[in-house]
Scaffold this motif. Structure first.
Motif, mmCIF file in Angstrom:
data_model
loop_
_atom_site.group_PDB
_atom_site.id
_atom_site.type_symbol
_atom_site.label_atom_id
_atom_site.label_comp_id
_atom_site.label_asym_id
_atom_site.label_seq_id
_atom_site.Cartn_x
_atom_site.Cartn_y
_atom_site.Cartn_z
ATOM 1 N N GLU A 163 -31.317 -47.971 3.738
ATOM 2 C CA GLU A 163 -32.220 -47.777 2.608
ATOM 3 C C GLU A 163 -32.335 -46.297 2.241
ATOM 4 O O GLU A 163 -32.514 -45.947 1.065
ATOM 5 N N ASP B 124 -27.701 -51.899 -5.754
ATOM 6 C CA ASP B 124 -28.918 -52.718 -5.823
ATOM 7 C C ASP B 124 -29.179 -53.244 -7.238
ATOM 8 O O ASP B 124 -30.292 -53.653 -7.552
ATOM 9 N N LYS B 125 -28.154 -53.191 -8.098
ATOM 10 C CA LYS B 125 -28.195 -53.712 -9.471
ATOM 11 C C LYS B 125 -28.975 -52.832 -10.441
ATOM 12 O O LYS B 125 -29.149 -53.191 -11.602
ATOM 13 N N LYS B 126 -29.418 -51.662 -10.010
ATOM 14 C CA LYS B 126 -30.179 -50.796 -10.897
ATOM 15 C C LYS B 126 -29.222 -49.942 -11.731
ATOM 16 O O LYS B 126 -28.271 -49.372 -11.204
ATOM 17 N N ARG C 183 -29.376 -43.421 -5.605
ATOM 18 C CA ARG C 183 -30.103 -43.538 -6.862
ATOM 19 C C ARG C 183 -30.507 -42.180 -7.406
ATOM 20 O O ARG C 183 -30.614 -41.990 -8.622
ATOM 21 N N GLU D 235 -38.114 -57.077 -11.517
ATOM 22 C CA GLU D 235 -38.692 -57.647 -10.284
ATOM 23 C C GLU D 235 -40.038 -58.298 -10.585
ATOM 24 O O GLU D 235 -40.370 -59.355 -10.028
ATOM 25 N N GLN E 144 -29.424 -45.566 0.150
ATOM 26 C CA GLN E 144 -29.646 -46.148 -1.168
ATOM 27 C C GLN E 144 -30.523 -45.237 -2.019
ATOM 28 O O GLN E 144 -30.253 -45.030 -3.210
#
Length: 494
Positions: free
Chosen positions: A349, A82-84, A356, A253, A352
């Motif tokens: 999700e 998620d690009k984090k 993380r 964001e 995800q």
């Protein structure tokens, strides 16, 4: 073997250094084309800079790509799907050192490669998600098509573009929505995700090809804002030691939302987003300097207000909203909305959120297992540290999901959004998927260092992607220093 030979052998046991020296002394086949993931030293590549590292594209790992970029003096770091950022300080941790990069990708073998953009580069990011014709707009401004562009150019999974230009001595700033279009700028203090093994991105123009200077229509920092952002403090604001990756992602964001606000909603959006970011500063998840620098950039990119009048200097508004929000601290968590008939999305999700969180979850024989430390008896009435692999059950999975995500749904009566417990059906789907692209495969646990196939030593505790082993060392275990490339002298020879 003679008796004298046996005595000599017994008197001189083979050391780690000798073993590695002998191992590294074996001739390597096709050394010009071997994978970067399977070598311990610098490799001279025969490569195609459009397609990346040489070799079979199906066999390239994310580590191959990370080293491919680092050897071009590009400072890289691991990011999630998620690009984090996955490291503690995000792009500020970026490095070119091979040892550091290998350590990161052993921990996160499926991480994408983030690039901390340097000050002498400005990347023009064309976001087709927010403006379908943005590529056509870019080509109109450039006076040529992307196919005729003479500068490195990459595509994104959504069809967007990253065009890499030289700064040519000018100072640029990270910007959202240049002139109101979905054209963003990334330079020093920002990052992009680079093409890799599995992320759907690819180079359309060679990375090692000519790099054009940024076109005149790209605004420099001096033309964008009236007041420069302060230099970040090494200790951070409010006693914070750095910027949390999730907080940095929320900040990005928020800046995107500010840039995307329509005429008439800009002031309200600016205040609301700055206030929310202030809560992260108050929670010590984000440094005030970091937040101010990015929010000032986003505010300065808003070109119109009521009746198309210019905004003017917004630094005071941004600071006031940020400081007001800091009085109500909060922390970001992934929010998963439970709706009927959308289990696949909910499970995606949930995976995800666990990715993380970096919990030690692995796949083994199509089953999710967790690495659990254990104190076990040893010889001479001692105790030793070991790690055991335990199957993850529904209760443990539900516990993890409740720690790392907020599950919400609409109240059937009033339509309000309320928090709920993680659904058992979602936990079971995640368990039965045993998704090896999210949770790395593991083959076993060891308690002493060992050799990898490339001749390097597995000596750092934890999971090692190259061998798929988990190393746990006894507290009293000490390994003498060994060079990466031991010589005959290191091995005790002449």
């Amino acid at each position: 073997m003679s008796e004298s030979s046996r005595r000599t052998s017994a008197a001189r046991p083979i050391s780690w250094a000798a073993l590695i020296a002998n191992w590294n002394g074996r001739p390597a086949a096709n050394t010009n084309c071997r994978s970067a993931a399977n070598t311990n030293g610098p490799v001279v590549y025969a490569y195609d800079s459009v397609n990346g590292p040489d070799g079979d594209p199906e066999e390239r790992s994310q580590l191959d790509w990370a080293l491919f970029y680092a050897r071009r003096d590009m400072r890289v770091f691991p990011v999630a799907a998620d690009k984090k950022p996955l490291t503690a300080h995000g792009f500020k941790d970026a490095a070119t050192e091979e040892k550091q990069i290998r350590e990161w990708w052993r921990k996160w073998p499926y991480a994408d490669v983030g690039w901390a953009v340097p000050s002498d580069v400005v990347v023009v990011d064309l976001d087709v998600k927010h403006q379908k014709n943005v590529i056509a707009e870019f080509e109109k401004r450039m006076g040529c098509s992307c196919a005729d562009l003479e500068t490195p150019l990459a595509s994104s999974p959504t069809g967007g573009r990253h065009a890499v230009f030289g700064a040519n001595g000018h100072k640029y700033a990270n910007t959202v929505r240049v002139d109101g279009c979905a054209i963003d700028l990334r330079t020093e203090g920002g990052y992009i995700v680079l093409p890799g093994a599995t992320n759907g991105r690819r180079w359309l123009k060679p990375l090692d090809g000519p790099r054009a200077n940024a076109p005149d229509w790209v605004p420099t920092a001096g033309n964008r804002r009236a007041k420069a952002a302060p230099a970040p403090s090494p200790n951070g604001a409010n006693g914070a030691g750095g910027d949390d990756p999730d907080a940095l992602a929320f900040l990005e964001e928020a800046c995107t939302a500010i840039g995307a606000a329509s005429n008439g909603d800009q002031e309200k959006t600016l205040h609301r987003k700055c206030y929310a970011v202030g809560g992260l500063v108050g929670a010590k998840r984000l440094r005030q300097e970091t937040a101010l620098a990015r929010l000032w950039d986003a505010a300065a990119a808003m070109t119109v207000y009521r009746d198309n009048e210019p905004w003017g200097d917004l630094t005071g508004k941004v600071r006031a909203s940020l400081e007001a929000g800091s009085q109500k601290p909060w922390s970001p968590r992934l929010v998963i909305e439970i709706t009927g008939g959308d289990l696949a999305r909910e499970a995606d999700e949930a995976e995800q959120a666990l990715s993380r969180a970096c919990e030690p979850i692995f796949t083994r024989n199509l089953t999710l297992v967790r690495a659990v430390p254990h104190d076990a008896p040893a010889s001479q009435d001692r105790r030793t540290s070991v790690t055991i692999l335990k199957t993850v059950n529904v209760d443990v999975m539900t516990d993890w999901l409740s720690k790392y995500a907020d599950f919400v749904k609409k109240d059937g009566r009033g339509g309000k959004i309320v928090r709920v417990d993680p659904p058992e059906r979602v936990a079971r789907i995640v368990l039965n998927r045993a998704n090896a692209t999210i949770f790395p495969p593991i083959t076993g646990v060891i308690t002493t260092p060992t050799l990898r196939p490339d001749g390097s030593i597995l000596e750092q505790e934890g999971y090692d992607a190259a061998t798929r082993l988990f190393l746990t060392l006894d507290k009293g275990f000490k390994l003498p220093p060994i060079a990466d490339k031991p010589t005959q002298k290191d091995a005790g020879g002449r």
